[in-house]
Design a protein around this motif. Structure first.
Motif, PDB file in Angstrom:
ATOM      1  N   ALA A 385      35.344  34.793  35.533  1.00 27.85           N
ATOM      2  CA  ALA A 385      34.563  34.728  36.786  1.00 27.85           C
ATOM      3  C   ALA A 385      34.639  36.038  37.568  1.00 27.85           C
ATOM      4  O   ALA A 385      34.834  36.042  38.778  1.00 27.85           O
ATOM      5  N   LEU A 386      34.519  37.165  36.861  1.00 32.30           N
ATOM      6  CA  LEU A 386      34.563  38.461  37.542  1.00 32.30           C
ATOM      7  C   LEU A 386      33.236  38.717  38.259  1.00 32.30           C
ATOM      8  O   LEU A 386      32.187  38.272  37.810  1.00 32.30           O
ATOM      9  N   PRO A 387      33.284  39.459  39.363  1.00 34.43           N
ATOM     10  CA  PRO A 387      32.025  39.819  40.047  1.00 34.43           C
ATOM     11  C   PRO A 387      31.257  40.853  39.209  1.00 34.43           C
ATOM     12  O   PRO A 387      31.781  41.359  38.217  1.00 34.43           O
ATOM     13  N   PRO A 388      30.017  41.198  39.591  1.00 30.90           N
ATOM     14  CA  PRO A 388      29.232  42.164  38.807  1.00 30.90           C
ATOM     15  C   PRO A 388      29.923  43.526  38.701  1.00 30.90           C
ATOM     16  O   PRO A 388      30.656  43.936  39.607  1.00 30.90           O
ATOM     17  N   GLY A 389      29.638  44.241  37.594  1.00 29.04           N
ATOM     18  CA  GLY A 389      30.193  45.582  37.397  1.00 29.04           C
ATOM     19  C   GLY A 389      29.405  46.624  38.168  1.00 29.04           C
ATOM     20  O   GLY A 389      28.348  46.330  38.742  1.00 29.04           O
ATOM     21  N   VAL A 390      29.907  47.870  38.166  1.00 25.39           N
ATOM     22  CA  VAL A 390      29.253  48.929  38.950  1.00 25.39           C
ATOM     23  C   VAL A 390      27.807  49.164  38.503  1.00 25.39           C
ATOM     24  O   VAL A 390      26.967  49.581  39.297  1.00 25.39           O
ATOM     25  N   LEU A 391      27.510  48.886  37.217  1.00 24.28           N
ATOM     26  CA  LEU A 391      26.151  49.150  36.737  1.00 24.28           C
ATOM     27  C   LEU A 391      25.144  48.130  37.257  1.00 24.28           C
ATOM     28  O   LEU A 391      23.944  48.279  37.064  1.00 24.28           O
TER      29      LEU A 391
END
Length: 677
Positions: A385-391
């Protein structure tokens, strides 16, 4: 319509009226609008700090009088219904434009704002929904509305790095800011780039992590959004080609920075090979935890609910197939010929893909999907459940070195198309009777680093009861010393002509010291300037200052400057903000690559082409003040971006013998100078 900057565009904008003295139908001056926008974007995680705006937010009923909306109130009724049904994303939660539901909500608000007929309706809706919607969605919708609405033609948007500092500032610095706030002690904290000397990529982090470069990237995507539908207000001219060009320029520019730092050019990303470079962003969401990291040498995995790698390979092969055939197949099965100078525009719409794509069902959305797939490689199956990545944010995307690998991959697809077009002939390139006699640089081409300070007051939580303390960070940023490009041009035609002066530079040698062929060089050319000039008969000495470049913009004024200038304008003075009405260009400080101690050699070329044939609008030579152009109205240059270097050159003698083409070698130095403030 609003004149905005776009990378490398020049236009005939008439001199703009004086900021602070005009009013719209409702009687509000530009100074009042600027004041309102300043406060709408200040301290977005707390209460509105302007009593008039706060009163509007508390008392306004958006759907009470639908005659104030040009769509009859359709958009506002939809949004109010979703708000009442509790369907909107809660406040204090991350926002990503690449999340379809969150994007839909932000665009519902944009749809309301773009259809407001007067300023009072616009600002009341903005204040009202600021209190009820997710902060990230609100900021995005307001920025895009201010850029595209005729009501806000002369409003200067504050720098995003001061509105949402978390997306631009390292976690360690944000933590220091919180401590300063808690102890009520002012603080000025040093920011450094991510990574260590053990990571060669750290040598070029000053480019991808520059707050001005990040702002340029996100602003460009607000100016030319992939979700844009002409029903909002107008058509965005040559949007697909602009998408190609702005990312092509970022890509070749990054390679020049790498050469400056003794690194090889970027390798393109390949779906069936590991992502060699990992990335630890060292940034944290205001709400939602840390940005995910990615270790070195990760193999691509399918991303649940987004795409399988196999799908991306299929889409890529369909696009390459279209290039080989020379046509795109639209939804109805008709062929759209792309073997011409406008083909790149269709291809850009297809690859991104935007709503302008003629057949999204078949060609997919290679660029947008790839951003998400690459951004999610830390947690492709959503196990953690990680938040969105920098991309998955345009604000942060260029921080990740794999951004440039992804865009090198896209750029090579575009190159395949461009290389399939016939080369220009001598007849097409010649500007009869006009010659470039000499090209020279006045002043050494030298870059240096200097500390740049910005405010972190919006990074920390606060209440009206506790006074603000000064909290800021400073970060080293590339800049260059002043220089001029001097060109002597002769017109032997016997009559006055309109000329387009196009200036480019490319690295002379690769990282192994091997000279680039003309054909390799011209594809890696960085556009430095483009402008129009009237040439009566005879010889003309033309000087162009680096600060006048049409591809760049000045740094955006800080919140503090905007507050101060707006106060002066409300008192009747000229705010002096006119030059900042547009922010869609690379920062002027980034006009030339860093270079190095020995002096990095560049080929500098000047092409003078027939302005009468090039110009899409009249009076281009009269626009001396601020030669820029954006997403409203007709694009001023009829030629393709990068002309005349945009097609392959099998025989470089064609150019070397052209009278209207000048070519010199220059060196760009960097002596390790760092100016501390």
């Amino acid at each position: 319509m609003k004149v905005l900057l776009l990378l490398a565009l020049v236009a005939a904008a008439a001199a703009w009226p004086n900021f602070g003295f005009q009013s719209d139908a409702g009687g509000e001056s530009d100074a009042q609008k600027q004041h309102d926008v300043n406060f709408l974007l200040h301290k977005i995680y707390g209460n509105i700090r302007d009593s008039d705006l706060k009163a509007k937010a508390d008392s306004f009923d958006p759907a009470a009088d639908l005659s104030h909306y040009s769509d009859g109130g359709e958009a506002v009724q939809k949004l109010v219904r979703d708000l009442k049904d509790d369907r909107l994303l809660q406040q204090r939660h991350w926002f990503s434009l690449f999340n379809p539901r969150q994007r839909h909500e932000a665009l519902m608000l944009f749809d309301v704002l773009i259809h407001c007929k007067d300023w009072n309706t616009f600002v009341s809706n903005a204040a009202y929904f600021r209190q009820h919607m997710n902060e990230g969605e609100f900021v995005y919708a307001l920025y895009v509305a201010v850029i595209h609405s005729p009501l806000t033609e002369h409003v200067v948007l504050p720098p995003l790095y001061e509105v949402t500092p978390h997306l631009f500032t390292n976690s360690e610095v944000i933590e220091s800011a919180y401590r300063a706030k808690q102890t009520q002690k002012p603080g000025k904290f040093k920011s450094s780039f991510t990574g260590t000397k053990k990571n060669p990529e750290q040598r070029v982090a000053y480019f991808g992590e520059d707050i001005g470069m990040n702002t340029h990237h996100v602003t460009w995507h607000m100016e030319f959004p992939f979700w844009w539908d002409d029903k909002y207000s107008h058509h965005l001219d040559r949007k697909g080609e602009n998408f190609f060009w702005v990312h092509h320029q970022l890509t070749v520019r990054f390679d020049a920075e790498r050469l400056s730092n003794y690194l090889d050019p970027v390798e393109e990303l390949s779906w069936d090979k590991p992502i060699v470079q990992g990335f630890a962003p060292h940034t944290t969401y205001k709400y939602g935890g840390q940005f995910p990291s990615r270790p070195d040498n990760v193999d691509f995995e399918d991303v649940d609910g987004v795409a399988r790698i196999r799908d991306l390979l299929i889409i890529e092969s369909r696009i390459r197939d279209a290039i080989a055939h020379g046509y795109i197949v639209d939804k109805a099965g008709n062929h759209i010929d792309i073997m011409n100078e406008r083909g790149i525009d269709v291809l850009g719409d297809v690859i991104e893909s935007s709503l302008y794509s003629p057949n999204v069902q078949y060609y997919g959305a290679l660029h947008n999907t790839a951003h998400i797939v690459l951004g999610r490689q830390s947690d492709p199956h959503g196990k953690y459940a990680l938040p969105p990545g920098v991309l998955e944010h345009f604000e942060t995307a260029t921080r990740d070195p794999s951004f440039f690998r992804l865009h090198k991959y896209m750029d090579n697809i575009f190159k395949e198309h461009k290389d399939s077009l016939p080369p220009y002939t001598v007849e097409e390139l010649t500007f009869a009777g006009v010659s470039v006699d000499s090209v020279a640089i006045e002043g050494e081409l030298e870059t240096y680093f200097e500390d740049f300070e910005y405010n972190l007051i919006n990074a920390v939580d606060d209440t009206e009861q506790i006074a603000d303390v000064d909290i800021s960070t400073y970060v080293p940023r590339l800049n260059h010393k002043d220089f001029k490009i001097k060109v002597d041009i002769s017109n032997n035609k016997g009559e006055e002509v309109l000329a387009t002066v196009r200036i480019f530079a490319w690295p002379h040698l690769d990282n192994n010291g091997i000279k680039f062929t003309f054909d390799e060089g011209r594809w890696n050319a960085i556009e430095l300037d483009k402008f129009w000039v009237k040439l009566p008969g005879g010889t003309h000495h033309i000087e162009r200052k680096c600060s006048e470049s049409a591809v760049t913009v000045p740094d955006v004024p800080s919140f503090a400057t905007l507050f101060e200038k707006t106060k002066e304008a409300l008192g009747g003075a000229d705010s002096g903000l006119k030059d900042f009405e547009s922010a869609t260009g690379i920062p002027n400080r980034f006009l030339i690559p860093k270079g190095n101690e020995q002096g990095l050699e560049f080929d500098l070329v000047v092409a003078v082409t027939d302005g009468a044939a090039d110009a899409a609008v009249d009076g281009l030579h009269e626009n001396t003040e601020f030669n820029h152009y954006g997403s409203h109205g007709k694009y001023p240059d009829n030629r393709p971006h990068g002309y005349p270097l945009d097609r392959r050159v099998p025989d470089e003698r064609v150019f070397e013998d052209l009278p209207n083409f000048g070519h010199i070698q220059v060196k760009v130095f960097n002596h390790g100078e760092h100016i501390h403030h």
